[in-house]
Design a protein around this motif. Structure first.
Motif, PDB file in Angstrom:
ATOM      1  N   PRO A   5       0.833  -1.204   0.000  1.00  0.00           N
ATOM      2  CA  PRO A   5       0.000   0.000   0.000  1.00  0.00           C
ATOM      3  C   PRO A   5       0.869   1.258   0.000  1.00  0.00           C
ATOM      4  CG  PRO A   5      -0.722  -1.537   1.695  1.00  0.00           C
ATOM      5  CD  PRO A   5       0.579  -2.061   1.151  1.00  0.00           C
ATOM      6  N   PHE A   6       0.437   2.252  -0.728  1.00  0.00           N
ATOM      7  CA  PHE A   6       1.171   3.499  -0.860  1.00  0.00           C
ATOM      8  C   PHE A   6       0.444   4.588  -0.084  1.00  0.00           C
ATOM      9  CE2 PHE A   6       1.938   7.438  -3.435  1.00  0.00           C
ATOM     10  CZ  PHE A   6       3.263   7.603  -3.079  1.00  0.00           C
ATOM     11  N   GLY A   7       1.173   5.321   0.751  1.00  0.00           N
ATOM     12  CA  GLY A   7       0.574   6.407   1.511  1.00  0.00           C
ATOM     13  C   GLY A   7       1.470   7.626   1.525  1.00  0.00           C
ATOM     14  N   ILE A   8       0.897   8.735   1.933  1.00  0.00           N
ATOM     15  CA  ILE A   8       1.627   9.998   2.027  1.00  0.00           C
ATOM     16  C   ILE A   8       1.299  10.647   3.358  1.00  0.00           C
ATOM     17  CG2 ILE A   8       1.757  10.407  -0.456  1.00  0.00           C
ATOM     18  CD1 ILE A   8      -0.686  12.221  -0.222  1.00  0.00           C
ATOM     19  N   ASP A   9       2.164  11.570   3.784  1.00  0.00           N
ATOM     20  CA  ASP A   9       1.808  12.385   4.936  1.00  0.00           C
ATOM     21  C   ASP A   9       1.589  13.811   4.445  1.00  0.00           C
ATOM     22  OD1 ASP A   9       4.239  13.742   4.774  1.00  0.00           O
ATOM     23  OD2 ASP A   9       5.120  12.705   6.466  1.00  0.00           O
ATOM     24  N   THR A  10       1.163  14.680   5.329  1.00  0.00           N
ATOM     25  CA  THR A  10       0.819  16.027   4.873  1.00  0.00           C
ATOM     26  C   THR A  10       2.032  16.825   4.444  1.00  0.00           C
ATOM     27  OG1 THR A  10       0.751  16.774   7.162  1.00  0.00           O
ATOM     28  CG2 THR A  10      -1.347  16.240   6.102  1.00  0.00           C
ATOM     29  N   GLY A  11       3.231  16.329   4.716  1.00  0.00           N
ATOM     30  CA  GLY A  11       4.414  16.972   4.172  1.00  0.00           C
ATOM     31  C   GLY A  11       4.392  16.944   2.650  1.00  0.00           C
ATOM     32  N   TYR A  12       3.629  16.017   2.098  1.00  0.00           N
ATOM     33  CA  TYR A  12       3.500  15.876   0.641  1.00  0.00           C
ATOM     34  C   TYR A  12       2.744  17.056   0.033  1.00  0.00           C
ATOM     35  CZ  TYR A  12       2.360  13.677  -3.837  1.00  0.00           C
ATOM     36  OH  TYR A  12       2.238  13.393  -5.163  1.00  0.00           O
ATOM     37  N   PHE A  13       1.793  17.599   0.784  1.00  0.00           N
ATOM     38  CA  PHE A  13       0.979  18.688   0.238  1.00  0.00           C
ATOM     39  C   PHE A  13       0.793  19.807   1.261  1.00  0.00           C
ATOM     40  CE2 PHE A  13      -1.862  15.176   1.497  1.00  0.00           C
ATOM     41  CZ  PHE A  13      -2.655  15.778   2.453  1.00  0.00           C
ATOM     42  N   PRO A  27      -3.635   8.545  -7.740  1.00  0.00           N
ATOM     43  CA  PRO A  27      -4.693   7.565  -7.497  1.00  0.00           C
ATOM     44  C   PRO A  27      -4.228   6.342  -6.702  1.00  0.00           C
ATOM     45  CG  PRO A  27      -4.062   7.582  -9.806  1.00  0.00           C
ATOM     46  CD  PRO A  27      -3.347   8.715  -9.157  1.00  0.00           C
ATOM     47  N   GLU A  28      -2.916   6.043  -6.732  1.00  0.00           N
ATOM     48  CA  GLU A  28      -2.436   4.861  -6.015  1.00  0.00           C
ATOM     49  C   GLU A  28      -2.306   5.092  -4.508  1.00  0.00           C
ATOM     50  OE1 GLU A  28       1.229   6.956  -7.723  1.00  0.00           O
ATOM     51  OE2 GLU A  28      -0.769   6.469  -8.425  1.00  0.00           O
ATOM     52  N   VAL A  29      -2.522   6.320  -4.053  1.00  0.00           N
ATOM     53  CA  VAL A  29      -2.466   6.610  -2.614  1.00  0.00           C
ATOM     54  C   VAL A  29      -3.637   5.926  -1.926  1.00  0.00           C
ATOM     55  CG1 VAL A  29      -2.669   8.415  -0.860  1.00  0.00           C
ATOM     56  CG2 VAL A  29      -1.259   8.793  -2.876  1.00  0.00           C
ATOM     57  N   ARG A  30      -3.318   5.066  -0.943  1.00  0.00           N
ATOM     58  CA  ARG A  30      -4.365   4.350  -0.207  1.00  0.00           C
ATOM     59  C   ARG A  30      -4.576   4.913   1.186  1.00  0.00           C
ATOM     60  NH1 ARG A  30      -3.773  -1.665  -0.376  1.00  0.00           N
ATOM     61  NH2 ARG A  30      -5.682  -1.493   0.790  1.00  0.00           N
ATOM     62  N   PHE A  31      -3.534   5.588   1.729  1.00  0.00           N
ATOM     63  CA  PHE A  31      -3.698   6.180   3.058  1.00  0.00           C
ATOM     64  C   PHE A  31      -2.934   7.491   3.158  1.00  0.00           C
ATOM     65  CE2 PHE A  31       0.033   3.461   3.471  1.00  0.00           C
ATOM     66  CZ  PHE A  31       0.923   4.226   4.217  1.00  0.00           C
ATOM     67  N   VAL A  32      -3.430   8.343   4.055  1.00  0.00           N
ATOM     68  CA  VAL A  32      -2.828   9.652   4.284  1.00  0.00           C
ATOM     69  C   VAL A  32      -2.642   9.824   5.782  1.00  0.00           C
ATOM     70  CG1 VAL A  32      -3.125  12.152   4.038  1.00  0.00           C
ATOM     71  CG2 VAL A  32      -3.925  10.616   2.229  1.00  0.00           C
ATOM     72  N   LEU A  33      -1.488  10.344   6.156  1.00  0.00           N
ATOM     73  CA  LEU A  33      -1.183  10.622   7.554  1.00  0.00           C
ATOM     74  C   LEU A  33      -1.085  12.139   7.709  1.00  0.00           C
ATOM     75  CD1 LEU A  33       1.505   7.839   8.064  1.00  0.00           C
ATOM     76  CD2 LEU A  33      -0.950   7.724   8.560  1.00  0.00           C
ATOM     77  N   PRO A  34      -2.213  12.800   8.004  1.00  0.00           N
ATOM     78  CA  PRO A  34      -2.182  14.257   8.130  1.00  0.00           C
ATOM     79  C   PRO A  34      -1.664  14.707   9.490  1.00  0.00           C
ATOM     80  CG  PRO A  34      -4.422  13.463   8.361  1.00  0.00           C
ATOM     81  CD  PRO A  34      -3.569  12.265   8.068  1.00  0.00           C
ATOM     82  N   GLU A  54     -12.277  10.583   3.823  1.00  0.00           N
ATOM     83  CA  GLU A  54     -13.265   9.502   3.891  1.00  0.00           C
ATOM     84  C   GLU A  54     -14.150   9.476   2.649  1.00  0.00           C
ATOM     85  OE1 GLU A  54     -15.005   9.687   7.819  1.00  0.00           O
ATOM     86  OE2 GLU A  54     -13.220   8.727   8.658  1.00  0.00           O
ATOM     87  N   MET A  55     -14.477  10.652   2.107  1.00  0.00           N
ATOM     88  CA  MET A  55     -15.255  10.702   0.874  1.00  0.00           C
ATOM     89  C   MET A  55     -14.475  10.036  -0.269  1.00  0.00           C
ATOM     90  SD  MET A  55     -16.523  13.954  -1.352  1.00  0.00           S
ATOM     91  CE  MET A  55     -14.908  14.156  -2.085  1.00  0.00           C
ATOM     92  N   ARG A  56     -13.157  10.203  -0.248  1.00  0.00           N
ATOM     93  CA  ARG A  56     -12.300   9.602  -1.274  1.00  0.00           C
ATOM     94  C   ARG A  56     -11.893   8.168  -0.933  1.00  0.00           C
ATOM     95  NH1 ARG A  56     -10.377  13.275  -4.893  1.00  0.00           N
ATOM     96  NH2 ARG A  56     -11.011  15.391  -4.475  1.00  0.00           N
ATOM     97  N   GLN A  57     -12.443   7.637   0.146  1.00  0.00           N
ATOM     98  CA  GLN A  57     -12.200   6.262   0.607  1.00  0.00           C
ATOM     99  C   GLN A  57     -10.715   5.998   0.851  1.00  0.00           C
ATOM    100  OE1 GLN A  57     -14.248   3.836  -2.295  1.00  0.00           O
ATOM    101  NE2 GLN A  57     -16.201   4.221  -1.292  1.00  0.00           N
ATOM    102  N   LYS A  58     -10.063   6.976   1.496  1.00  0.00           N
ATOM    103  CA  LYS A  58      -8.657   6.830   1.878  1.00  0.00           C
ATOM    104  C   LYS A  58      -8.595   6.518   3.371  1.00  0.00           C
ATOM    105  CE  LYS A  58      -7.273   8.308  -2.160  1.00  0.00           C
ATOM    106  NZ  LYS A  58      -6.945   7.360  -3.179  1.00  0.00           N
TER     107      LYS A  58
END
Length: 94
Positions: A5-13, A27-34, A54-58
């Motif tokens: 699974p590929f995820g990002i944290d808010t440092g990404y954006f 689109p391959e992002v499955r989880f986000v750590l804000p 949650e709307m984007r099902q992440k």
């Protein structure tokens, strides 16, 4: 191809909620750590980030950055004001 699974944290954006370009999230992002706070500051739009994810099902899980010069009791009080995820535990980046 990497099947993990590929995820990002808010440092990404880094930007405010209003400035964030959700459509640019790969689109391959499955989880986000804000990051929902640092020190005694708590992200005022945390609930909006959660709703959007949650709307984007992440899957998501919040993290918080405390400061060593501040009293732990005050930091924990701020940290506990952030949204709690059903997907990941709250994390502290210290």
């Amino acid at each position: 191809m990497d099947a993990r699974p590929f995820g990002i944290d808010t440092g990404y954006f880094k930007s405010t909620f209003a400035e964030h370009h959700w459509a640019a999230m790969p689109p391959e992002v499955r989880f986000v750590l804000p990051c929902f706070g640092s020190g005694t500051w708590v992200e005022p739009d945390a609930a909006k980030y959660v709703a959007e994810l949650e709307m984007r099902q992440k899957f998501w899980g919040p993290w918080f950055f405390p400061y060593a010069h501040q009293e732990p009791k005050i930091l924990v009080a701020a940290w506990l004001k952030t949204p709690k995820s059903d997907h990941f535990p709250r994390a502290v980046d210290y």
